[in-house]
Design a protein around this motif. Structure first.
Motif, PDB file in Angstrom:
ATOM      1  N   SER A   5       0.836  -1.208   0.000  1.00 18.93           N
ATOM      2  CA  SER A   5       0.000   0.000   0.000  1.00 18.93           C
ATOM      3  C   SER A   5       0.870   1.257   0.000  1.00 18.93           C
ATOM      4  N   ALA A   6       2.112   1.138   0.480  1.00 19.94           N
ATOM      5  CA  ALA A   6       2.997   2.302   0.550  1.00 19.94           C
ATOM      6  C   ALA A   6       3.719   2.578  -0.772  1.00 19.94           C
ATOM      7  N   MET A   7       3.669   1.623  -1.678  1.00 19.27           N
ATOM      8  CA  MET A   7       4.353   1.766  -2.962  1.00 19.27           C
ATOM      9  C   MET A   7       3.931   3.026  -3.711  1.00 19.27           C
ATOM     10  N   LEU A   8       4.904   3.795  -4.177  1.00 20.74           N
ATOM     11  CA  LEU A   8       4.568   5.016  -4.918  1.00 20.74           C
ATOM     12  C   LEU A   8       3.936   4.688  -6.258  1.00 20.74           C
ATOM     13  N   HIS A   9       4.496   3.678  -6.912  1.00 22.63           N
ATOM     14  CA  HIS A   9       3.964   3.259  -8.208  1.00 22.63           C
ATOM     15  C   HIS A   9       3.692   1.769  -8.141  1.00 22.63           C
ATOM     16  N   SER A  10       2.440   1.412  -8.290  1.00 24.50           N
ATOM     17  CA  SER A  10       2.072   0.005  -8.172  1.00 24.50           C
ATOM     18  C   SER A  10       1.385  -0.472  -9.451  1.00 24.50           C
ATOM     19  N   PHE A  11       1.274  -1.770  -9.590  1.00 25.36           N
ATOM     20  CA  PHE A  11       0.533  -2.304 -10.736  1.00 25.36           C
ATOM     21  C   PHE A  11      -0.932  -1.887 -10.679  1.00 25.36           C
ATOM     22  N   SER A  12      -1.418  -1.631  -9.449  1.00 25.85           N
ATOM     23  CA  SER A  12      -2.817  -1.176  -9.311  1.00 25.85           C
ATOM     24  C   SER A  12      -3.014   0.221  -9.895  1.00 25.85           C
ATOM     25  N   ASP A  13      -1.923   0.964 -10.102  1.00 26.45           N
ATOM     26  CA  ASP A  13      -2.035   2.328 -10.634  1.00 26.45           C
ATOM     27  C   ASP A  13      -2.023   2.373 -12.159  1.00 26.45           C
ATOM     28  N   ASP A  95      12.749  -8.939 -26.152  1.00 19.81           N
ATOM     29  CA  ASP A  95      13.438  -9.909 -25.297  1.00 19.81           C
ATOM     30  C   ASP A  95      13.470  -9.422 -23.839  1.00 19.81           C
ATOM     31  N   ALA A  96      13.748  -8.135 -23.657  1.00 19.05           N
ATOM     32  CA  ALA A  96      13.801  -7.565 -22.298  1.00 19.05           C
ATOM     33  C   ALA A  96      12.440  -7.705 -21.611  1.00 19.05           C
ATOM     34  N   LEU A  97      11.380  -7.396 -22.350  1.00 21.26           N
ATOM     35  CA  LEU A  97      10.031  -7.480 -21.763  1.00 21.26           C
ATOM     36  C   LEU A  97       9.640  -8.933 -21.499  1.00 21.26           C
ATOM     37  N   MET A  98      10.096  -9.827 -22.364  1.00 17.42           N
ATOM     38  CA  MET A  98       9.792 -11.248 -22.171  1.00 17.42           C
ATOM     39  C   MET A  98      10.352 -11.740 -20.822  1.00 17.42           C
ATOM     40  N   TRP A  99      11.599 -11.376 -20.523  1.00 14.13           N
ATOM     41  CA  TRP A  99      12.215 -11.802 -19.259  1.00 14.13           C
ATOM     42  C   TRP A  99      11.627 -11.063 -18.063  1.00 14.13           C
ATOM     43  N   LEU A 100      11.294  -9.818 -18.291  1.00 13.10           N
ATOM     44  CA  LEU A 100      10.664  -9.037 -17.222  1.00 13.10           C
ATOM     45  C   LEU A 100       9.327  -9.671 -16.830  1.00 13.10           C
ATOM     46  N   LYS A 101       8.517 -10.002 -17.821  1.00 11.45           N
ATOM     47  CA  LYS A 101       7.191 -10.573 -17.517  1.00 11.45           C
ATOM     48  C   LYS A 101       7.319 -11.960 -16.890  1.00 11.45           C
ATOM     49  N   ARG A 102       8.351 -12.713 -17.257  1.00  8.14           N
ATOM     50  CA  ARG A 102       8.544 -14.023 -16.626  1.00  8.14           C
ATOM     51  C   ARG A 102       8.907 -13.861 -15.152  1.00  8.14           C
ATOM     52  N   GLY A 103       9.760 -12.895 -14.859  1.00 12.37           N
ATOM     53  CA  GLY A 103      10.140 -12.636 -13.461  1.00 12.37           C
ATOM     54  C   GLY A 103       8.951 -12.149 -12.652  1.00 12.37           C
ATOM     55  N   LEU A 104       8.127 -11.298 -13.268  1.00 10.31           N
ATOM     56  CA  LEU A 104       6.932 -10.782 -12.579  1.00 10.31           C
ATOM     57  C   LEU A 104       5.933 -11.899 -12.323  1.00 10.31           C
ATOM     58  N   ARG A 105       5.795 -12.804 -13.282  1.00 14.07           N
ATOM     59  CA  ARG A 105       4.867 -13.921 -13.112  1.00 14.07           C
ATOM     60  C   ARG A 105       5.361 -14.821 -11.983  1.00 14.07           C
ATOM     61  N   PHE A 106       6.670 -14.966 -11.893  1.00 17.77           N
ATOM     62  CA  PHE A 106       7.256 -15.734 -10.785  1.00 17.77           C
ATOM     63  C   PHE A 106       6.874 -15.097  -9.452  1.00 17.77           C
ATOM     64  N   MET A 107       7.059 -13.789  -9.349  1.00 17.15           N
ATOM     65  CA  MET A 107       6.743 -13.086  -8.114  1.00 17.15           C
ATOM     66  C   MET A 107       5.251 -13.206  -7.787  1.00 17.15           C
ATOM     67  N   GLN A 108       4.414 -13.039  -8.820  1.00 22.26           N
ATOM     68  CA  GLN A 108       2.964 -13.118  -8.609  1.00 22.26           C
ATOM     69  C   GLN A 108       2.559 -14.501  -8.087  1.00 22.26           C
ATOM     70  N   ASP A 183      -3.553  -9.445  -2.191  1.00 19.77           N
ATOM     71  CA  ASP A 183      -4.619  -9.863  -3.094  1.00 19.77           C
ATOM     72  C   ASP A 183      -4.843  -8.815  -4.187  1.00 19.77           C
ATOM     73  N   GLN A 184      -4.922  -7.567  -3.758  1.00 17.24           N
ATOM     74  CA  GLN A 184      -5.142  -6.477  -4.710  1.00 17.24           C
ATOM     75  C   GLN A 184      -3.961  -6.363  -5.684  1.00 17.24           C
ATOM     76  N   TYR A 185      -2.768  -6.478  -5.120  1.00 19.96           N
ATOM     77  CA  TYR A 185      -1.561  -6.334  -5.924  1.00 19.96           C
ATOM     78  C   TYR A 185      -1.416  -7.455  -6.964  1.00 19.96           C
ATOM     79  N   THR A 186      -1.622  -8.698  -6.524  1.00 18.10           N
ATOM     80  CA  THR A 186      -1.470  -9.820  -7.457  1.00 18.10           C
ATOM     81  C   THR A 186      -2.575  -9.818  -8.517  1.00 18.10           C
ATOM     82  N   THR A 187      -3.748  -9.317  -8.149  1.00 15.07           N
ATOM     83  CA  THR A 187      -4.841  -9.230  -9.121  1.00 15.07           C
ATOM     84  C   THR A 187      -4.495  -8.201 -10.198  1.00 15.07           C
TER      85      THR A 187
END
Ligand code: 6S8
Length: 211
Positions: A5-13, A95-108, A183-187
């Motif tokens: 909730s403290a994140m300045l820039h979140s995926f929810s934004d 290629d950069a976005l492909m690896w970025l999205k894989r890392g994000l999916r891992f985190m999610q 929950d909100q963040y992963t959604t």
């Protein structure tokens, strides 16, 4: 109250454009918002992970700066590389976005498993890894992952690290609030990642190469 909730820039934004366009700047800012998370829970075992993650953010920032209006959305960047047949060139934005999205999916996936009550972080990390990054990793990188997992904190310390003030973590209500934020963040992550994944499928941009 919590890291999310403290994140300045979140995926929810991230506000999507009418056609599903994802603002490049909002996306990259949301990615950068994760870095303090890696810093708080991370030891030196995290360094290669962080470097790789930041490297891809920086590649996309550079691409965006080269022509900000044309590259205002992630889709704009991908369309340009498709049109110029440069999706597969070394250091492409695709290629950069492909690896970025894989890392994000891992985190999610990791956060989802944690939210569903799994408190063995090593187990949760391995589960998330199996279905996201592992298929693309050769034995050397799998070894780096195994090493990083050994540095995983104890569950209570992990939960504490996700409080903006460690005292808050002592509050009985904290875990419930944290779970809501996760929950909100992963959604929100899911919405963005699904759009990007579908784009990669549609234009056959996903590579199966093992690094
Ligand atoms: C390919 C590849 N990148 C790179 O070779 C690998 C780098 C090291 C990564 C090791 C394993 C990572 C697993 C995550 C570990 C987390 C464990 C936590 C343990 C406590 C690509 O690199 C380049 O990116 C690309 O630019 C191009 O050069 O072939 C290409 C050329 O190579 C990857 O596999 C991407 C790894 C991204 C990891 C991102 C992590 C996401 C952020 C947060 C994770 C949150 C973890 C929660 C931890 C909770 C602790 C309990």
């Amino acid at each position: 109250l919590t890291f999310f909730s403290a994140m300045l820039h979140s995926f929810s934004d991230i506000v999507l454009e009418e056609d599903g366009g994802i603002s490049t700047i909002s996306f990259l800012s949301a990615c950068e918002g994760i870095i303090p998370f890696l810093d708080t829970i991370g030891s030196t075992a995290f360094a290669p992970v962080k470097m790789d993650f930041m490297g891809n953010i920086s590649k996309l920032r550079t691409k965006h700066s080269s022509e900000p209006s044309r590259f205002a959305t992630l889709q704009g960047i991908l369309h340009q590389e498709i049109a110029t047949s440069t999706t597969k060139v070394r250091n492409s934005a695709t290629d950069a976005l492909m690896w970025l999205k894989r890392g994000l999916r891992f985190m999610q996936k990791f956060l989802l498993i944690f939210m569903n009550g799994e408190r063995n972080l090593t187990f949760a990390l391995n589960q998330a890894y199996s279905v996201t990054l592992k298929p693309y990793h050769g034995w050397v990188v799998k070894g780096i992952f195994a090493l990083a997992v050994k540095a995983a904190p104890y569950p209570n310390n992990f939960i504490k690290a996700l409080a903006t003030n460690p005292d808050h973590a002592q509050d009985k209500r904290f875990l419930g609030i944290l779970m809501e934020d996760v929950d909100q963040y992963t959604t929100a992550m899911d919405v963005v990642l699904n759009i990007v994944d579908n784009f990669y499928d549609q234009f056959k941009l996903e590579s199966t190469a093992v690094v």
